[in-house]
Design a protein around this motif. Structure first.
Motif, PDB file in Angstrom:
ATOM      1  N   ARG A 165     -43.636 -39.285  56.562  1.00 18.77           N
ATOM      2  CA  ARG A 165     -43.655 -38.400  57.632  1.00 18.77           C
ATOM      3  C   ARG A 165     -44.845 -37.497  57.564  1.00 18.77           C
ATOM      4  O   ARG A 165     -44.892 -36.404  57.112  1.00 18.77           O
ATOM      5  N   PRO A 166     -46.162 -37.933  58.115  1.00 20.46           N
ATOM      6  CA  PRO A 166     -47.390 -36.885  58.028  1.00 20.46           C
ATOM      7  C   PRO A 166     -47.107 -35.738  59.037  1.00 20.46           C
ATOM      8  O   PRO A 166     -46.435 -35.871  59.739  1.00 20.46           O
ATOM      9  N   PRO A 167     -47.810 -34.714  58.634  1.00 24.88           N
ATOM     10  CA  PRO A 167     -48.721 -34.604  57.276  1.00 24.88           C
ATOM     11  C   PRO A 167     -47.944 -34.444  55.985  1.00 24.88           C
ATOM     12  O   PRO A 167     -46.982 -33.776  56.265  1.00 24.88           O
ATOM     13  N   LEU A 168     -48.787 -35.124  55.107  1.00 32.08           N
ATOM     14  CA  LEU A 168     -48.110 -35.162  53.706  1.00 32.08           C
ATOM     15  C   LEU A 168     -48.717 -33.893  52.858  1.00 32.08           C
ATOM     16  O   LEU A 168     -49.795 -33.592  52.935  1.00 32.08           O
ATOM     17  N   PRO A 169     -47.772 -33.626  51.999  1.00 34.00           N
ATOM     18  CA  PRO A 169     -48.465 -32.653  50.837  1.00 34.00           C
ATOM     19  C   PRO A 169     -49.211 -33.584  50.225  1.00 34.00           C
ATOM     20  O   PRO A 169     -49.310 -34.551  50.076  1.00 34.00           O
ATOM     21  N   PRO A 170     -50.333 -32.767  49.392  1.00 32.76           N
ATOM     22  CA  PRO A 170     -50.155 -31.260  49.352  1.00 32.76           C
ATOM     23  C   PRO A 170     -50.684 -30.590  50.675  1.00 32.76           C
ATOM     24  O   PRO A 170     -51.642 -30.996  51.380  1.00 32.76           O
ATOM     25  N   ALA A 184     -50.184 -27.808  57.256  1.00 34.98           N
ATOM     26  CA  ALA A 184     -48.696 -26.873  57.056  1.00 34.98           C
ATOM     27  C   ALA A 184     -48.460 -26.421  58.597  1.00 34.98           C
ATOM     28  O   ALA A 184     -47.292 -26.503  59.101  1.00 34.98           O
ATOM     29  N   ALA A 185     -49.323 -25.940  59.355  1.00 31.38           N
ATOM     30  CA  ALA A 185     -49.229 -25.373  60.390  1.00 31.38           C
ATOM     31  C   ALA A 185     -48.972 -26.540  61.577  1.00 31.38           C
ATOM     32  O   ALA A 185     -47.792 -26.524  62.515  1.00 31.38           O
ATOM     33  N   GLN A 186     -49.465 -27.800  61.517  1.00 27.98           N
ATOM     34  CA  GLN A 186     -48.905 -29.020  62.197  1.00 27.98           C
ATOM     35  C   GLN A 186     -47.610 -29.203  61.902  1.00 27.98           C
ATOM     36  O   GLN A 186     -46.809 -29.597  62.788  1.00 27.98           O
ATOM     37  N   ARG A 187     -47.123 -29.253  60.804  1.00 25.60           N
ATOM     38  CA  ARG A 187     -45.826 -29.477  60.182  1.00 25.60           C
ATOM     39  C   ARG A 187     -44.907 -28.653  60.736  1.00 25.60           C
ATOM     40  O   ARG A 187     -43.558 -29.148  61.341  1.00 25.60           O
ATOM     41  N   VAL A 188     -44.994 -27.354  60.896  1.00 30.24           N
ATOM     42  CA  VAL A 188     -44.195 -26.283  61.526  1.00 30.24           C
ATOM     43  C   VAL A 188     -44.038 -26.797  62.959  1.00 30.24           C
ATOM     44  O   VAL A 188     -43.141 -26.585  63.702  1.00 30.24           O
TER      45      VAL A 188
END
Length: 140
Positions: A3-8, A14-18
């Motif tokens: 499930r992108p975006p992937l860590p790190p 991070a903003a995309q994930r939110v």
């Protein structure tokens, strides 16, 4: 499944994930939302403790049956390689028509494939009048 975006994470992913999480939750589709979590994901949501997708789906089904006209906004607060902190608020009405604004913070921990393995949510509710409502549906 990843499930992108992937860590790190860095700031933009991070903003995309939110934003992706906000978009998914605003669908109010428990099946779709639950797919973002590992099969053994651990949650704390207010006073409830859940483990696994089946419990998450059941929780979300109950939540959105009770929280009518649910509309959510999330904002990135902080991040590290595999963790994200979020502040959020959402508005909804109960079965009597009373409006509510729920404020909270979430702590998320991700696996390398981008699934959320842990979610800790602290949430407070404030009764609001219909005229005080500021969140209507998904962002445009």
């Amino acid at each position: 499944m990843s499930r992108p975006p992937l860590p790190p994470f860095t700031a933009e992913p991070a903003a995309q994930r939110v934003q992706l999480a906000e978009n998914a939750w605003n669908t109010r589709d428990p099946e779709r939302v639950a797919l973002a979590y590992t099969p053994a994901s651990v949650w704390r949501n207010r006073e409830e403790f859940l483990t696994g997708r089946a419990e998450i789906k059941a929780f979300l089904t109950r939540k959105w049956a009770r929280e009518r006209d649910y509309a959510l906004r999330k904002q990135l607060w902080a991040y590290t390689d595999d963790r994200i902190a979020v502040r959020f608020q959402y508005e909804w009405r109960d079965e009597s028509g009373q409006g509510w604004r729920s404020h909270g913070n979430e702590l998320w921990e991700f696996t390398p494939d981008g699934l959320m393995a842990r979610r800790e949510a602290s949430i407070n509710d404030v009764a609001i009048d219909e005229d005080d409502r500021t969140i209507f549906g998904p962002r445009r």
